[in-house]
Design a protein around this motif. Structure first.
Motif, mmCIF file in Angstrom:
data_model
loop_
_atom_site.group_PDB
_atom_site.id
_atom_site.type_symbol
_atom_site.label_atom_id
_atom_site.label_comp_id
_atom_site.label_asym_id
_atom_site.label_seq_id
_atom_site.Cartn_x
_atom_site.Cartn_y
_atom_site.Cartn_z
ATOM 1 N N PHE A 1 -98.558 7.050 -49.322
ATOM 2 C CA PHE A 1 -97.572 5.995 -49.599
ATOM 3 C C PHE A 1 -96.228 6.576 -50.025
ATOM 4 C CE2 PHE A 1 -99.135 1.590 -49.581
ATOM 5 C CZ PHE A 1 -100.473 1.793 -49.279
ATOM 6 N N ASP A 2 -96.142 7.884 -50.091
ATOM 7 C CA ASP A 2 -94.907 8.496 -50.598
ATOM 8 C C ASP A 2 -93.896 8.654 -49.455
ATOM 9 O OD1 ASP A 2 -93.106 9.637 -52.283
ATOM 10 O OD2 ASP A 2 -94.431 11.229 -52.999
ATOM 11 N N VAL A 3 -93.324 7.506 -49.049
ATOM 12 C CA VAL A 3 -92.432 7.498 -47.891
ATOM 13 C C VAL A 3 -91.210 8.361 -48.172
ATOM 14 C CG1 VAL A 3 -91.185 6.039 -46.263
ATOM 15 C CG2 VAL A 3 -93.173 5.142 -47.470
ATOM 16 N N LYS B 1 -101.441 13.878 -58.128
ATOM 17 C CA LYS B 1 -101.945 12.719 -57.380
ATOM 18 C C LYS B 1 -102.355 13.104 -55.965
ATOM 19 C CE LYS B 1 -98.145 10.438 -58.016
ATOM 20 N NZ LYS B 1 -97.573 11.254 -59.068
ATOM 21 N N THR B 2 -101.461 13.808 -55.281
ATOM 22 C CA THR B 2 -101.748 14.131 -53.880
ATOM 23 C C THR B 2 -102.912 15.113 -53.793
ATOM 24 O OG1 THR B 2 -99.460 13.691 -53.334
ATOM 25 C CG2 THR B 2 -100.702 14.978 -51.751
ATOM 26 N N THR B 3 -102.918 16.099 -54.675
ATOM 27 C CA THR B 3 -104.032 17.040 -54.739
ATOM 28 C C THR B 3 -105.343 16.286 -54.954
ATOM 29 O OG1 THR B 3 -102.527 18.628 -55.774
ATOM 30 C CG2 THR B 3 -104.884 19.075 -55.972
ATOM 31 N N CYS C 1 -105.436 5.422 -51.493
ATOM 32 C CA CYS C 1 -103.983 5.288 -51.380
ATOM 33 C C CYS C 1 -103.317 6.293 -52.324
ATOM 34 C CB CYS C 1 -103.552 3.874 -51.745
ATOM 35 S SG CYS C 1 -104.334 2.603 -50.737
ATOM 36 N N ASP C 2 -102.645 7.262 -51.745
ATOM 37 C CA ASP C 2 -101.936 8.273 -52.541
ATOM 38 C C ASP C 2 -100.567 7.716 -52.902
ATOM 39 O OD1 ASP C 2 -100.941 10.577 -53.705
ATOM 40 O OD2 ASP C 2 -100.552 11.580 -51.792
ATOM 41 N N SER C 3 -100.396 7.361 -54.159
ATOM 42 C CA SER C 3 -99.170 6.683 -54.596
ATOM 43 C C SER C 3 -98.027 7.670 -54.819
ATOM 44 C CB SER C 3 -99.440 5.946 -55.902
ATOM 45 O OG SER C 3 -98.247 5.402 -56.424
#
Ligand SMILES: Nc1ncnc2c1ncn2[C@@H]1O[C@H](COP(=O)(O)OP(=O)(O)O)[C@@H](O)[C@H]1O
Ligand SMILES: [Mg+2]
Lengths: 239, 272
Positions: free
Chosen positions: B39-41, B16-18, B118-120
């Protein structure tokens, strides 16, 4: 043969339960207003019951009368109470409400549907029966649960692994069935399950079930029907 | 008005982040003003992959809580004129995200940007829910293996029911695209991984792209560079194609071997 000037019919409605937790104080009414602002018109004209299970207060007539007035003022049509203590119930009956048995919880989105339909029901055709089957045209995804609580369930798409179909009547799937399908859940042993491609995790009819492990490879991905015969769940290819 | 696209999957480690980094860089390269939000707090990752981790002062959570202005938290990419990153907090947890806070920030960003990516985080809890809640479109990142496909199916169900557009109940629904990543043709050929057709048959959404498993991805992320900027990378090229398809271009699918998978091309011709 005589003609009566009226008929008496049993009728089911969906009501919304309001369950106060603690006192019906100002904080309670504030929270209620916040909720109603989020969902304006959602509950308008919906039949309401007050569920007293979580509260020990509201034993005093004036508290209860205030709650009823405040609810009606907000267009919440309250007509009954349930799960109250003897004192609570007696007070409620005195205040003009009726005492109801517990009932069953359903997701509020389903309530929304029936509530929204309620005011549109034409008065002049009270007999028009609601369709008892439920039609789903979108894929049913993993984690979703679809319940046809009055009749057949028809899915014109595929059903993902980890999804669940439940029906009082038959289940028809015009796609791949990879999840679980439970037909005849109220005990109807004549209910059947039909699908265009069997890859189910579980099939059940009237409580008798088979899992993917004992469905065997021969019928996998086939068009099949499942039915009960001699207290056994049979799965056969559709010809 | 900006388009909000969530990059989501259910499962962790699928890319996802990639993909968020590559796709937002690809959009910026095409001249669109783009911001990508992490969004990956608690698991700050995006800023590392984007190579700006040493420039983080304020983050998404600071802005939600009013401790910083949005302008102070946005980091401008050094390579691409139109690209901005809104990093997340490493020290807080997901409870610091609120729906109102997210909405306020997205509304502010909508004024200024063409695309908001939005990177979930993984999972289907609060962080993932809020990442998808206001989305107009979704890129569902899936690896060709059973558990990833299952989780993607679950996420598609949530996109259809637990988002603003779904709850509003109008004609607009979240448009979902499938991005198949870490696709290893050899392992697929050996039957160790699912084929494109298998995945498409289960998920039944349009295919945005197939990103091959590639060592260039890890190399790019180690130097903090979105992989689309690596001209020699097959994965980078595949992300570029995916961005073109996102824009509505009809581009033929190709696998890293150069072979053309004609069958699924026909199976799910894009309806965009
Ligand atoms: N196409 C690819 N080829 C090889 N490795 C990849 C590819 N896509 C992602 N990875 C690697 O997989 C790991 C997880 O990727 P990441 O984007 O952080 O996933 P997520 O955000 O879904 O958890 C990282 O180490 C990344 O470098
Ligand atoms: Mg990530």
């Amino acid at each position: 043969m005589s003609v009566k000037p009226f008929q008496i019919r049993g009728r089911f409605f969906t009501a919304v339960a309001l369950r106060p937790e603690g006192d019906a104080d100002q904080a309670f009414y504030d929270a209620l207003d916040v909720q109603l602002r989020h969902t304006p018109n959602f509950f308008a004209n919906a039949p309401f019951v007050i569920d007293l299970e979580q509260t020990d207060s509201l034993t005093e007539a004036r508290d209860l009368v205030r709650l009823i007035e405040e609810m009606r003022h907000r267009k919440l049509s309250v007509f009954g109470v349930q799960n109250g203590t003897a004192t609570q119930t007696a007070t409620a009956v005195k205040a003009g409400l009726i005492s109801l048995p517990s009932g069953r919880d359903v997701p509020v989105d389903r309530v929304e549907r029936s509530v929204r339909q309620a005011p549109e029901m034409p008065d002049e055709a009270p007999e028009a029966p609601q369709p008892a089957s439920l039609l789903i045209t979108e894929p049913v995804r993993s984690g979703q649960k679809i319940f046809a609580d009055r009749g057949d369930l028809v899915v014109v798409s595929s059903v993902g692994a980890g999804a669940e179909l439940i029906a009082v009547g038959n289940i028809h799937v015009y796609g791949h069935l990879r999840g679980r399908a439970l037909a005849g859940v109220n005990g109807d042993t004549t209910a059947r399950i039909f699908c265009q491609g069997l890859d189910a995790e579980l099939l059940a009819i009237a409580g008798l079930y088979r899992t993917s492990e004992d469905l065997g490879p021969a019928i996998r991905k086939q068009r099949v029907q499942a039915f009960l015969m001699d207290d056994k769940l049979c799965v056969e290819p559709l010809k | 008005m900006a388009k909000i696209i969530v990059v989501t999957s259910g499962k962790g480690g699928v890319g996802k982040t990639t993909s968020s980094a590559a796709i937002s860089a690809g959009l910026a390269m095409r001249g669109f003003k783009t911001v990508v939000i992490d969004f990956d707090v608690g698991l700050r990752n995006l800023d590392m992959i984007m190579g700006c981790e040493r420039r983080v002062v304020f983050d998404f959570i600071n802005v939600i809580q009013g401790d910083a202005k949005l302008k102070q938290a946005l980091i401008k990419d050094r390579r691409l004129e139109n690209l901005f990153i809104l990093p997340t907090s490493q020290t807080r947890d997901k409870d610091a995200l609120t729906r109102d806070g997210v909405e306020k920030i997205l509304n502010e960003l909508r004024e200024e940007f063409d695309y908001i990516i939005c990177d979930s985080p993984a999972g289907i809890e609060r962080g993932a829910h809020l990442a998808m809640y206001y989305a107009d479109e979704a890129i569902v990142v899936t690896n060709p293996e059973v558990s990833s496909v299952r989780d993607s199916d679950r996420v598609l169900g949530l996109l259809n029911s637990k988002t603003y557009l779904a709850e509003k109940g109008g004609d607009n629904t979240v448009r979902s695209h499938l991005l198949l990543t870490r696709y290893d043709t050899q392992r697929v050929a050996r039957g160790e991984m699912m084929t494109v057709e298998d995945v498409l048959e289960i998920l039944a959404i349009p295919l945005l792209g197939i990103i091959p498993e590639s060592s260039t991805v890890l190399r790019a992320s180690n130097v903090g560079m979105p992989v689309v900027l690596d001209e020699k990378s097959g994965a980078g090229k595949a992300y570029e194609d995916a961005v073109s398809r996102l824009m509505g271009d009809q581009i033929e699918m190709r696998l890293d071997s150069g072979e053309r998978p004609g069958f699924f091309q026909r199976l799910l011709g894009r309806t965009a």
